[in-house]
Motif scaffolding. Structure first.
Motif, mmCIF file in Angstrom:
data_model
loop_
_atom_site.group_PDB
_atom_site.id
_atom_site.type_symbol
_atom_site.label_atom_id
_atom_site.label_comp_id
_atom_site.label_asym_id
_atom_site.label_seq_id
_atom_site.Cartn_x
_atom_site.Cartn_y
_atom_site.Cartn_z
ATOM 1 N N TRP A 165 0.819 -1.211 0.000
ATOM 2 C CA TRP A 165 0.000 0.000 0.000
ATOM 3 C C TRP A 165 0.858 1.269 0.000
ATOM 4 N N GLY A 166 2.153 1.122 0.134
ATOM 5 C CA GLY A 166 3.042 2.275 0.147
ATOM 6 C C GLY A 166 2.852 3.162 1.367
ATOM 7 N N LEU A 167 2.468 2.563 2.484
ATOM 8 C CA LEU A 167 2.209 3.326 3.705
ATOM 9 C C LEU A 167 3.185 2.937 4.807
ATOM 10 N N SER A 168 3.392 3.868 5.721
ATOM 11 C CA SER A 168 4.195 3.599 6.912
ATOM 12 C C SER A 168 3.246 3.234 8.061
ATOM 13 N N PRO A 169 3.771 2.623 9.125
ATOM 14 C CA PRO A 169 2.924 2.362 10.286
ATOM 15 C C PRO A 169 2.292 3.648 10.840
ATOM 16 N N HIS A 170 3.030 4.738 10.755
ATOM 17 C CA HIS A 170 2.521 6.026 11.232
ATOM 18 C C HIS A 170 1.303 6.465 10.411
ATOM 19 N N GLU A 171 1.390 6.294 9.110
ATOM 20 C CA GLU A 171 0.272 6.665 8.236
ATOM 21 C C GLU A 171 -0.927 5.752 8.476
ATOM 22 N N TYR A 172 -0.661 4.476 8.728
ATOM 23 C CA TYR A 172 -1.748 3.564 9.077
ATOM 24 C C TYR A 172 -2.446 4.027 10.355
ATOM 25 N N ARG A 173 -1.655 4.387 11.365
ATOM 26 C CA ARG A 173 -2.247 4.862 12.625
ATOM 27 C C ARG A 173 -3.078 6.115 12.394
ATOM 28 N N ALA A 174 -2.622 6.991 11.502
ATOM 29 C CA ALA A 174 -3.399 8.190 11.184
ATOM 30 C C ALA A 174 -4.712 7.806 10.518
ATOM 31 N N LEU A 175 -4.676 6.866 9.589
ATOM 32 C CA LEU A 175 -5.920 6.405 8.958
ATOM 33 C C LEU A 175 -6.872 5.823 9.999
ATOM 34 N N ARG A 176 -6.345 5.051 10.943
ATOM 35 C CA ARG A 176 -7.189 4.472 12.002
ATOM 36 C C ARG A 176 -7.812 5.595 12.835
ATOM 37 N N ALA A 177 -7.022 6.609 13.175
ATOM 38 C CA ALA A 177 -7.545 7.722 13.985
ATOM 39 C C ALA A 177 -8.634 8.474 13.230
ATOM 40 N N ILE A 178 -8.428 8.674 11.946
ATOM 41 C CA ILE A 178 -9.411 9.393 11.136
ATOM 42 C C ILE A 178 -10.657 8.538 10.962
ATOM 43 N N HIS A 179 -10.457 7.250 10.720
ATOM 44 C CA HIS A 179 -11.574 6.322 10.556
ATOM 45 C C HIS A 179 -12.394 6.222 11.846
ATOM 46 N N GLY A 180 -11.712 6.223 12.973
ATOM 47 C CA GLY A 180 -12.383 6.061 14.259
ATOM 48 C C GLY A 180 -13.061 7.317 14.768
ATOM 49 N N GLY A 181 -12.732 8.470 14.179
ATOM 50 C CA GLY A 181 -13.322 9.725 14.629
ATOM 51 C C GLY A 181 -14.453 10.159 13.721
ATOM 52 N N ASP A 182 -15.136 11.181 14.145
ATOM 53 C CA ASP A 182 -16.233 11.728 13.346
ATOM 54 C C ASP A 182 -15.708 12.964 12.636
ATOM 55 N N SER A 183 -14.968 12.739 11.543
ATOM 56 C CA SER A 183 -14.302 13.814 10.802
ATOM 57 C C SER A 183 -13.506 14.708 11.762
ATOM 58 N N PRO A 184 -12.441 14.139 12.338
ATOM 59 C CA PRO A 184 -11.662 14.900 13.324
ATOM 60 C C PRO A 184 -10.900 16.067 12.706
ATOM 61 N N ARG A 185 -10.608 17.045 13.544
ATOM 62 C CA ARG A 185 -9.724 18.140 13.148
ATOM 63 C C ARG A 185 -8.296 17.614 13.127
ATOM 64 N N LEU A 186 -7.423 18.357 12.460
ATOM 65 C CA LEU A 186 -6.016 17.959 12.395
ATOM 66 C C LEU A 186 -5.396 17.854 13.788
ATOM 67 N N GLY A 187 -5.780 18.757 14.677
ATOM 68 C CA GLY A 187 -5.259 18.716 16.046
ATOM 69 C C GLY A 187 -5.644 17.429 16.764
ATOM 70 N N ASP A 188 -6.839 16.928 16.485
ATOM 71 C CA ASP A 188 -7.274 15.663 17.086
ATOM 72 C C ASP A 188 -6.450 14.491 16.555
ATOM 73 N N VAL A 189 -6.125 14.548 15.277
ATOM 74 C CA VAL A 189 -5.277 13.508 14.681
ATOM 75 C C VAL A 189 -3.896 13.562 15.333
ATOM 76 N N ALA A 190 -3.357 14.762 15.509
ATOM 77 C CA ALA A 190 -2.048 14.920 16.147
ATOM 78 C C ALA A 190 -2.070 14.342 17.562
ATOM 79 N N LYS A 191 -3.121 14.628 18.314
ATOM 80 C CA LYS A 191 -3.217 14.081 19.679
ATOM 81 C C LYS A 191 -3.286 12.563 19.656
ATOM 82 N N ALA A 192 -4.061 11.999 18.742
ATOM 83 C CA ALA A 192 -4.189 10.547 18.651
ATOM 84 C C ALA A 192 -2.856 9.893 18.324
ATOM 85 N N LEU A 193 -2.041 10.575 17.522
ATOM 86 C CA LEU A 193 -0.739 10.040 17.140
ATOM 87 C C LEU A 193 0.376 10.437 18.102
ATOM 88 N N ARG A 194 0.057 11.339 19.032
ATOM 89 C CA ARG A 194 1.040 11.853 19.990
ATOM 90 C C ARG A 194 2.206 12.523 19.283
#
Length: 141
Positions: free
Chosen positions: A33-62
């Motif tokens: 898929w040409g993705l890193s584990p970090h990008e996968y985690r970001a997709l999971r955070a976005i998928h799990g949220g209700d259209s999160p803001r970028l700041g919410d994605v940053a918090k989820a990824l620490r």
């Protein structure tokens, strides 16, 4: 000086070695898929949220918001996510999976589950249950 069998140091090294092996396998599994584990985690955070803001994605990824923007930029360039205006604040942007992103996260979850099944396949059910019990008893961040 040698470590005593079952010493905290030896247990630490064994847990770290198993975690590194899982991580290396996951890097390899993500290659198609040409993705890193970090990008996968970001997709999971976005998928799990209700259209999160970028700041919410940053918090989820620490990670810092600027770093999250870079990850989101790569995912958007790949057609996996899209930016949308925040309904409650027109100055802010939210992110959501595209249809392609939804398909990819489903494929990735299946690949990750299959890899875990293969990794732990040689452990008898009782040992897997004991491992779960032990790992759940350890402190988490």
């Amino acid at each position: 000086m040698t470590m005593a069998q079952d010493s905290p140091e030896q247990l630490r090294d064994l847990v770290m070695s198993a975690a590194r092996a899982l991580r290396r396998r996951w890097f390899t599994a993500l290659e198609p898929w040409g993705l890193s584990p970090h990008e996968y985690r970001a997709l999971r955070a976005i998928h799990g949220g209700d259209s999160p803001r970028l700041g919410d994605v940053a918090k989820a990824l620490r990670i810092a918001p600027r770093s999250a923007t870079e990850v989101v930029d790569r995912l958007e360039k790949g057609g996996l996510i899209e930016r949308i205006p925040d309904a409650s604040d027109r100055r802010a942007m939210c992110v959501r999976l595209t249809a392609q992103g939804g398909r990819v996260i489903t494929e990735l979850d299946a690949a990750r589950d299959a890899d875990a099944a293969e990794f732990f396949a040689d452990l008898p059910a009782g040992d897997r249950a004991a491992l779960r019990r032990i790992l759940e008893a350890l402190p988490r961040p």
